[in-house]
Design a protein around this motif. Structure first.
Motif, PDB file in Angstrom:
ATOM      1  N   GLY A 163       8.061   9.604  -4.123  1.00 52.54           N
ATOM      2  CA  GLY A 163       8.398  10.639  -3.154  1.00 52.54           C
ATOM      3  C   GLY A 163       7.318  11.667  -2.931  1.00 52.54           C
ATOM      4  N   ASP A 164       6.149  11.486  -3.533  1.00 50.57           N
ATOM      5  CA  ASP A 164       5.039  12.424  -3.372  1.00 50.57           C
ATOM      6  C   ASP A 164       4.110  11.904  -2.270  1.00 50.57           C
ATOM      7  OD1 ASP A 164       2.764  13.985  -3.511  1.00 50.57           O
ATOM      8  OD2 ASP A 164       2.602  13.919  -5.681  1.00 50.57           O
ATOM      9  N   PRO A 165       4.152  12.501  -1.071  1.00 49.89           N
ATOM     10  CA  PRO A 165       3.355  11.952   0.038  1.00 49.89           C
ATOM     11  C   PRO A 165       1.856  12.039  -0.201  1.00 49.89           C
ATOM     12  CG  PRO A 165       4.357  14.053   0.663  1.00 49.89           C
ATOM     13  CD  PRO A 165       4.963  13.657  -0.644  1.00 49.89           C
ATOM     14  N   ARG A 166       1.377  13.101  -0.881  1.00 47.14           N
ATOM     15  CA  ARG A 166      -0.070  13.203  -1.136  1.00 47.14           C
ATOM     16  C   ARG A 166      -0.528  12.051  -2.015  1.00 47.14           C
ATOM     17  NH1 ARG A 166      -2.070  18.133  -3.895  1.00 47.14           N
ATOM     18  NH2 ARG A 166      -4.028  17.012  -3.611  1.00 47.14           N
ATOM     19  N   ARG A 167       0.219  11.773  -3.064  1.00 43.59           N
ATOM     20  CA  ARG A 167      -0.137  10.664  -3.951  1.00 43.59           C
ATOM     21  C   ARG A 167      -0.122   9.343  -3.195  1.00 43.59           C
ATOM     22  NH1 ARG A 167       3.098   6.903  -6.270  1.00 43.59           N
ATOM     23  NH2 ARG A 167       2.255   5.803  -8.092  1.00 43.59           N
TER      24      ARG A 167
ATOM     25  N   SER B 232       4.206  22.041 -18.035  1.00 40.19           N
ATOM     26  CA  SER B 232       3.907  21.707 -16.650  1.00 40.19           C
ATOM     27  C   SER B 232       4.593  22.743 -15.766  1.00 40.19           C
ATOM     28  CB  SER B 232       4.419  20.299 -16.323  1.00 40.19           C
ATOM     29  OG  SER B 232       4.304  20.031 -14.943  1.00 40.19           O
ATOM     30  N   GLY B 233       3.788  23.541 -15.078  1.00 41.00           N
ATOM     31  CA  GLY B 233       4.364  24.633 -14.306  1.00 41.00           C
ATOM     32  C   GLY B 233       4.065  24.520 -12.828  1.00 41.00           C
TER      33      GLY B 233
ATOM     34  N   PRO C 254     -14.452   5.773  -3.257  1.00 37.34           N
ATOM     35  CA  PRO C 254     -15.409   6.634  -2.568  1.00 37.34           C
ATOM     36  C   PRO C 254     -14.780   7.333  -1.364  1.00 37.34           C
ATOM     37  CG  PRO C 254     -16.472   4.592  -3.188  1.00 37.34           C
ATOM     38  CD  PRO C 254     -15.006   4.422  -3.508  1.00 37.34           C
ATOM     39  N   GLY C 255     -14.790   8.658  -1.392  1.00 38.97           N
ATOM     40  CA  GLY C 255     -14.238   9.434  -0.288  1.00 38.97           C
ATOM     41  C   GLY C 255     -12.752   9.674  -0.351  1.00 38.97           C
ATOM     42  N   VAL C 256     -12.078   9.181  -1.382  1.00 38.53           N
ATOM     43  CA  VAL C 256     -10.622   9.361  -1.496  1.00 38.53           C
ATOM     44  C   VAL C 256     -10.327  10.111  -2.789  1.00 38.53           C
ATOM     45  CG1 VAL C 256      -8.365   8.261  -1.577  1.00 38.53           C
ATOM     46  CG2 VAL C 256     -10.225   7.199  -0.265  1.00 38.53           C
ATOM     47  N   MET C 257      -9.804  11.335  -2.651  1.00 40.59           N
ATOM     48  CA  MET C 257      -9.552  12.188  -3.801  1.00 40.59           C
ATOM     49  C   MET C 257      -8.064  12.499  -3.924  1.00 40.59           C
ATOM     50  SD  MET C 257     -12.580  12.725  -5.078  1.00 40.59           S
ATOM     51  CE  MET C 257     -12.182  14.033  -6.248  1.00 40.59           C
ATOM     52  N   LEU C 258      -7.640  12.732  -5.160  1.00 41.15           N
ATOM     53  CA  LEU C 258      -6.292  13.213  -5.454  1.00 41.15           C
ATOM     54  C   LEU C 258      -6.428  14.238  -6.567  1.00 41.15           C
ATOM     55  CD1 LEU C 258      -3.193  13.000  -5.062  1.00 41.15           C
ATOM     56  CD2 LEU C 258      -3.195  11.252  -6.853  1.00 41.15           C
ATOM     57  N   SER C 259      -5.792  15.402  -6.410  1.00 41.69           N
ATOM     58  CA  SER C 259      -5.926  16.471  -7.385  1.00 41.69           C
ATOM     59  C   SER C 259      -4.598  17.188  -7.553  1.00 41.69           C
ATOM     60  CB  SER C 259      -7.002  17.472  -6.922  1.00 41.69           C
ATOM     61  OG  SER C 259      -7.026  18.615  -7.758  1.00 41.69           O
TER      62      SER C 259
ATOM     63  N   ALA D  65      -4.849  25.261  -6.678  1.00 44.59           N
ATOM     64  CA  ALA D  65      -5.300  25.783  -5.395  1.00 44.59           C
ATOM     65  C   ALA D  65      -4.863  24.912  -4.217  1.00 44.59           C
ATOM     66  CB  ALA D  65      -6.826  25.915  -5.390  1.00 44.59           C
ATOM     67  N   LEU D  66      -4.275  23.749  -4.517  1.00 41.75           N
ATOM     68  CA  LEU D  66      -3.904  22.809  -3.466  1.00 41.75           C
ATOM     69  C   LEU D  66      -2.385  22.675  -3.352  1.00 41.75           C
ATOM     70  CD1 LEU D  66      -6.495  19.974  -4.220  1.00 41.75           C
ATOM     71  CD2 LEU D  66      -6.662  21.795  -2.501  1.00 41.75           C
ATOM     72  N   GLU D  67      -1.964  21.976  -2.323  1.00 37.75           N
ATOM     73  CA  GLU D  67      -0.544  21.689  -2.135  1.00 37.75           C
ATOM     74  C   GLU D  67       0.043  21.024  -3.378  1.00 37.75           C
ATOM     75  OE1 GLU D  67       2.179  18.770   0.754  1.00 37.75           O
ATOM     76  OE2 GLU D  67       0.036  19.054   1.126  1.00 37.75           O
ATOM     77  N   GLU D  68       1.270  21.390  -3.704  1.00 38.33           N
ATOM     78  CA  GLU D  68       1.923  20.864  -4.906  1.00 38.33           C
ATOM     79  C   GLU D  68       2.012  19.335  -4.870  1.00 38.33           C
ATOM     80  OE1 GLU D  68       2.875  23.086  -7.106  1.00 38.33           O
ATOM     81  OE2 GLU D  68       4.189  22.081  -8.503  1.00 38.33           O
ATOM     82  N   THR D  69       1.789  18.708  -6.037  1.00 31.43           N
ATOM     83  CA  THR D  69       2.029  17.277  -6.193  1.00 31.43           C
ATOM     84  C   THR D  69       3.075  17.082  -7.273  1.00 31.43           C
ATOM     85  OG1 THR D  69       0.444  16.850  -7.969  1.00 31.43           O
ATOM     86  CG2 THR D  69      -0.419  16.841  -5.711  1.00 31.43           C
ATOM     87  N   VAL D  70       3.535  15.854  -7.424  1.00 35.73           N
ATOM     88  CA  VAL D  70       4.509  15.539  -8.457  1.00 35.73           C
ATOM     89  C   VAL D  70       3.971  15.836  -9.844  1.00 35.73           C
ATOM     90  CG1 VAL D  70       3.803  13.123  -8.671  1.00 35.73           C
ATOM     91  CG2 VAL D  70       6.157  13.767  -9.212  1.00 35.73           C
ATOM     92  N   PHE D  71       2.648  15.851 -10.000  1.00 33.74           N
ATOM     93  CA  PHE D  71       2.045  16.049 -11.315  1.00 33.74           C
ATOM     94  C   PHE D  71       2.029  17.515 -11.760  1.00 33.74           C
ATOM     95  CE2 PHE D  71      -0.127  12.230  -9.604  1.00 33.74           C
ATOM     96  CZ  PHE D  71       0.318  11.327 -10.550  1.00 33.74           C
ATOM     97  N   ARG D  72       2.153  18.467 -10.813  1.00 30.35           N
ATOM     98  CA  ARG D  72       1.966  19.876 -11.136  1.00 30.35           C
ATOM     99  C   ARG D  72       0.638  20.046 -11.874  1.00 30.35           C
ATOM    100  NH1 ARG D  72       7.865  22.645 -12.302  1.00 30.35           N
ATOM    101  NH2 ARG D  72       8.741  22.131 -10.260  1.00 30.35           N
ATOM    102  N   ARG D  73       0.592  20.893 -12.956  1.00 28.53           N
ATOM    103  CA  ARG D  73      -0.623  21.036 -13.748  1.00 28.53           C
ATOM    104  C   ARG D  73      -0.217  21.529 -15.128  1.00 28.53           C
ATOM    105  NH1 ARG D  73       1.502  23.179 -10.391  1.00 28.53           N
ATOM    106  NH2 ARG D  73      -0.067  22.663  -8.876  1.00 28.53           N
TER     107      ARG D  73
END
Length: 309
Positions: A12-16, A179-180, A234-239, A243-251
């Motif tokens: 359900g994580d569109p960025r991922r 994880s916050g 190459p050229g494809v990043m996921l973080s 500082a970026l939009e929330e992902t399922v991973f949080r930080r």
């Protein structure tokens, strides 16, 4: 391995999903052989087949063969995707792969047996000159002002709430990492790169990183945040950077033994270690800094974060 609820969050994580879809499209060529480690319901395996793979081996420890086969058939690639039931470290394949794709890590790459599985798969499944998705990751860290998160997770046990001394629970709470959500942390300065993982080169699962964190303006540091910047292709990043939009991973947020009142230009020295023991990691973080000008030294470990009978 992920359970069904965890897999649903990932799906359900569109960025991922966009990032992995783009990386597969750029890496998998016509006629490629692909291995999908921890295939779950088969989404990445099907995307690889649709990208032109001749054969995709979807390896999954959960007994989801009928689910993967049904997803592949309904997606028009039923003859391409082969389900392989078992842990990737315990199965064999009839041919070498051109591409190995996986998303086995959690908030950080040092998650369960993710790294040993990647090393094993690279050595036994990948042909010379083959590609891994992700290709590399950078771990970054920064001091964090996180009063609400610190209060909910650690300080709530301090001061004998309701007349009950809970120092033992506070001791456990301050020796865990959390994880916050991004709203709960404010980075106090720019990040420092603390480690680089190159998946074609990595040989061991552990982490031992020493680094300096700084604050320009000063303030209260409740701990430090750690996140990954992943180059899938190459050229494809996921973080999962704050500082970026929330992902399922949080930080990840690593609390200090007590908040540090830092002055402008103060620096904090941290040594962060992660050692794989059995199916999970023991994390240790040692901090040298200052609290309102006085020296401060903390040594914390998830080994002390759980009761020992």
């Amino acid at each position: 391995m992920y359970n069904l609820n965890e897999y649903a969050f990932l799906l359900g994580d569109p960025r991922r999903m966009r990032a992995y879809g783009d990386a597969i499209a750029r890496t998998v060529g016509q006629g490629s052989v692909v291995v999908d480690l921890g295939a779950g319901g088969g989404v990445l395996a099907v995307l690889a087949a649709k990208a032109g793979a001749r054969r995709v081996y979807a390896i999954e420890a959960m007994p989801l063969g009928s689910v993967v086969a049904d997803a592949a058939r309904r997606s028009g690639v039923g003859e391409i995707v082969t389900f392989v039931h078992g842990l990737s470290t315990e199965v064999t394949l009839p041919e070498r792969a051109d591409v190995i794709v996986s998303d086995l890590h959690g908030v950080l790459p040092h998650f369960r047996e993710h790294l040993p599985a990647i090393v094993d798969a690279r050595e036994r499944f990948l042909r010379d000159g083959g590609a891994l998705i992700p290709a590399r990751e950078w771990l970054q860290a920064a001091l964090a002002d996180a009063p609400d998160l610190y209060q909910r997770r650690v300080a709530v046990f301090a001061g004998a709430p309701y007349g009950v001394n809970m120092d033992g629970l506070r001791e456990m709470a301050v020796n865990r990492w959390y994880s916050g959500p991004k709203e709960d942390v404010r980075l106090m300065d720019g990040p420092a790169v603390i480690a680089t993982i190159v998946y074609l080169e990595i040989t061991g699962p552990d982490l031992d990183a020493a680094f300096d964190l700084a604050t320009v303006e000063g303030g209260t540091a409740h701990g430090f945040c750690v996140w990954f910047d992943s180059e899938l292709a190459p050229g494809v990043m996921l973080s999962n950077s704050p500082a970026l939009e929330e992902t399922v991973f949080r930080r990840a947020f690593f609390p200090f033994e007590r908040p540090l009142r830092l002055r402008a230009q103060d620096r904090v020295r941290v040594r962060l270690r992660a050692a794989l023991h059995g199916p999970d990691y023991v994390w240790t973080w040692e901090t040298h800094g200052a609290d309102a000008g006085a020296a401060a030294h903390f040594r914390q470990s998830t080994f002390r974060g759980y009761p020992i009978r």
